[in-house]
Design an enzyme around this catalytic site. Structure first.
Site, PDB file in Angstrom:
ATOM      1  N   ASP A 196       2.045  -9.325   0.696  1.00 48.55           N
ATOM      2  CA  ASP A 196       1.801  -7.932   0.323  1.00 48.55           C
ATOM      3  C   ASP A 196       1.739  -7.873  -1.204  1.00 48.55           C
ATOM      4  O   ASP A 196       2.762  -7.959  -1.885  1.00 48.55           O
ATOM      5  CB  ASP A 196       2.954  -7.081   0.883  1.00 48.55           C
ATOM      6  CG  ASP A 196       2.952  -5.647   0.369  1.00 48.55           C
ATOM      7  OD1 ASP A 196       2.140  -5.334  -0.518  1.00 48.55           O
ATOM      8  OD2 ASP A 196       3.782  -4.847   0.847  1.00 48.55           O
ATOM      9  N   GLN A 199       2.105  -4.450  -5.318  1.00 47.43           N
ATOM     10  CA  GLN A 199       2.660  -4.272  -6.663  1.00 47.43           C
ATOM     11  C   GLN A 199       2.317  -5.409  -7.611  1.00 47.43           C
ATOM     12  O   GLN A 199       2.584  -5.300  -8.805  1.00 47.43           O
ATOM     13  CB  GLN A 199       4.195  -4.120  -6.594  1.00 47.43           C
ATOM     14  CG  GLN A 199       4.670  -2.896  -5.843  1.00 47.43           C
ATOM     15  CD  GLN A 199       4.236  -1.578  -6.481  1.00 47.43           C
ATOM     16  OE1 GLN A 199       3.853  -1.520  -7.642  1.00 47.43           O
ATOM     17  NE2 GLN A 199       4.286  -0.514  -5.710  1.00 47.43           N
ATOM     18  N   LYS A 222      -3.325   1.448  -6.712  1.00 41.48           N
ATOM     19  CA  LYS A 222      -2.253   0.916  -7.567  1.00 41.48           C
ATOM     20  C   LYS A 222      -2.806  -0.015  -8.635  1.00 41.48           C
ATOM     21  O   LYS A 222      -2.064  -0.630  -9.384  1.00 41.48           O
ATOM     22  CB  LYS A 222      -1.213   0.192  -6.715  1.00 41.48           C
ATOM     23  CG  LYS A 222      -0.439   1.143  -5.787  1.00 41.48           C
ATOM     24  CD  LYS A 222       0.665   0.416  -5.079  1.00 41.48           C
ATOM     25  CE  LYS A 222       1.107   1.094  -3.799  1.00 41.48           C
ATOM     26  NZ  LYS A 222       1.993   2.224  -4.007  1.00 41.48           N
ATOM     27  N   CYS A 360      10.422   3.951   0.504  1.00 42.55           N
ATOM     28  CA  CYS A 360       9.931   3.279   1.726  1.00 42.55           C
ATOM     29  C   CYS A 360      10.570   1.907   1.908  1.00 42.55           C
ATOM     30  O   CYS A 360       9.913   0.968   2.394  1.00 42.55           O
ATOM     31  CB  CYS A 360       8.406   3.160   1.738  1.00 42.55           C
ATOM     32  SG  CYS A 360       7.581   4.727   1.675  1.00 42.55           S
TER      33      CYS A 360
HETATM   34  N1  PMP Z   1       3.718  -2.463  -0.024  1.00 40.94           N
HETATM   35  C1  PMP Z   1       4.285  -2.205  -1.223  1.00 40.94           C
HETATM   36  C2  PMP Z   1       5.124  -3.255  -1.892  1.00 40.94           C
HETATM   37  C3  PMP Z   1       4.083  -0.958  -1.829  1.00 40.94           C
HETATM   38  O1  PMP Z   1       4.643  -0.690  -3.012  1.00 40.94           O
HETATM   39  C4  PMP Z   1       3.288   0.006  -1.167  1.00 40.94           C
HETATM   40  C5  PMP Z   1       3.061   1.376  -1.771  1.00 40.94           C
HETATM   41  N2  PMP Z   1       4.203   1.995  -2.272  1.00 40.94           N
HETATM   42  C6  PMP Z   1       2.711  -0.324   0.058  1.00 40.94           C
HETATM   43  C7  PMP Z   1       2.964  -1.570   0.592  1.00 40.94           C
HETATM   44  C8  PMP Z   1       1.847   0.634   0.808  1.00 40.94           C
HETATM   45  O2  PMP Z   1       0.676   0.895   0.104  1.00 40.94           O
HETATM   46  P1  PMP Z   1      -0.333   2.029   0.605  1.00 40.94           P
HETATM   47  O3  PMP Z   1       0.495   3.258   0.781  1.00 40.94           O
HETATM   48  O4  PMP Z   1      -1.320   2.158  -0.521  1.00 40.94           O
HETATM   49  O5  PMP Z   1      -0.936   1.550   1.868  1.00 40.94           O
END
Ligand code: PMP
Length: 403
Positions: A196, A199, A222, A360
């Site tokens: 993932d 970031q 991002k 989250c």
């Molecule tokens: N993984 C990480 C580490 C994140 O920081 C985020 C967004 N905060 C996501 C996944 C999810 O990204 P998105 O909401 O753009 O799908």
């Protein structure tokens, strides 16, 4: 050296809010004028749906949309544009892999390994796949400093492990995980790995071939691009073997009532009208990122992150959550006796925009036995005065609540 003041001038929002210390970049970054103009131009002068029209506008829109695959491949060192799948974001990319790649090969008793510091987006899709099949979710533990236990990880991998899914940079702790080593350990047992990169994409150079990662996912918003668009990189052989995830227009080769023949990857994963303007805007964001030196970006963010950690640690009653030596400019903290949302609200009055809550990552909150944190996350246009503005404001809040 990166010149953040000069970069800042390319972001129109700061002309409207010159005093604003925008420190919520882990949630979403601001957009440079080049990206905004590209999207506006597309709607003003280039709008049409892609792939089916034969008139000029449709052909041009299709070419622009497809050309972005090559740009993204260039950004992350992917071997071919065909390994780049457009999605609506990191979340969508992970769900696609969990359902299309993993689930068909998952059986009761199998295991999926994730880490303690995953965003919910890299936790729930695997958890659901496990629940549906009777497989087990295994979690790599972490230390009080917010560092993953490598030994535990090594011991966790076994012939039953079907997948490893890891966050590259924690959106809550700022920890940079040693994914190169972790991917290589998994590969020693032929276990595929998804990273993932939500970031990491705007913080470091990424080379998916050097990493030898099986899947790499991120979001456009991002990395200075628009919302609603993201990328899934997958190894060619994996994508070719994966069934479609969603069904409908544009992902087919031939349809009859009895049978449908699907298009090849990546088109077979792009059902329906995709975020065309978003993809084209993402292409402009990639162009923008490519004008900057990635080593300088990394250095700049390291400096800001270190300065913020040092300043914040000096404030009485304030605890920084996560203390990994390898960390980027994402700093979470709690203030004694003050709710994280109150801290964020007071900071907002001093023109400091931060995020408060569980980000989250509820398991991280449970681990540290806190309800939430306040988080400052930096980007290329942030400067040292913003660290000072944050620290000054926090000292005032601390003083206000202690008298
Ligand atoms: N993984 C990480 C580490 C994140 O920081 C985020 C967004 N905060 C996501 C996944 C999810 O990204 P998105 O909401 O753009 O799908």
């Amino acid at each position: 050296m990166l010149d953040p003041a000069k970069i800042r001038q390319q972001f129109p929002i700061f002309a409207h809010y010159p005093q604003l210390a925008y420190l919520d970049n882990a949630a979403t970054t601001q957009k440079p004028k080049a990206v905004i103009d590209t999207i506006t131009n597309f709607y003003e002068k280039g709008n049409a749906n892609i792939h089916r029209g034969v008139y000029g506008l449709a052909v041009q829109a299709t070419q622009q949309y497809e050309a972005v695959r090559q740009k993204v491949a260039g950004l992350i060192g992917a071997p071919k544009p065909g390994t780049i799948v457009y999605t609506t974001g990191t979340t969508a990319g992970i769900n696609l892999v969990a359902q299309s790649f993993l689930e068909p090969r998952l059986q009761a008793g199998d295991e999926v390994v994730i880490s303690f510091m995953e965003h919910h987006a890299n936790l729930i899709p695997w958890q659901m796949a496990c629940k549906r099949t009777g497989a087990k979710l295994r979690v790599i533990p972490m230390s009080q400093d917010g560092i993953l236990d490598r030994e535990a990880y090594r011991n966790m991998l076994s012939p039953r492990t079907r997948m490893v899914a890891l966050v590259h940079v924690s959106n809550t702790l700022g920890t940079i995980n040693p994914i190169e080593e972790m991917i290589s350990l998994a590969h020693q047992q032929s276990i595929p790995v998804l990273v993932d990169g939500a970031q990491s994409i705007a913080h470091f150079p990424i080379d998916v071939q050097a990493l030898d990662v099986d899947f790499f996912v991120f979001s456009g918003h991002k990395m200075f691009g628009p919302t609603g668009v993201g990328i899934l990189y997958g190894k060619e052989a994996h994508l070719a073997a994966m069934p479609p995830y969603q069904f409908g227009g544009d992902m087919i080769r031939d349809v009859a009532f009895e049978e449908t023949i699907f298009a090849e990857a990546p088109q077979r994963f792009e059902a329906g009208t995709m975020p065309i303007a978003g993809v084209i805007g993402l292409g402009a964001a990639v162009d923008f990122l490519q004008t900057l030196d990635k080593t300088e970006i990394r250095q700049h963010l390291k400096q800001l992150g270190q300065a913020a950690r040092e300043e914040l640690q000096r404030i009485e009653g304030l605890r920084v959550i996560g203390n990994a030596a390898q960390a980027t400019a994402i700093v979470s903290f709690v203030m004694e006796n003050v709710h994280p949302h109150d801290v964020a609200t007071f900071l907002a009055e001093d023109q400091v925009a931060v995020r408060a809550g569980h980000h989250c990552t509820q398991p991280i909150m449970d681990f540290f036995e806190i309800a939430g944190t306040t988080r400052a996350s930096f980007s290329i246009y942030n400067e040292m005065w913003e660290v000072e503005q944050l620290a000054r404001s926090l000292k005032n809040i601390q003083h206000f609540f202690s008298v």
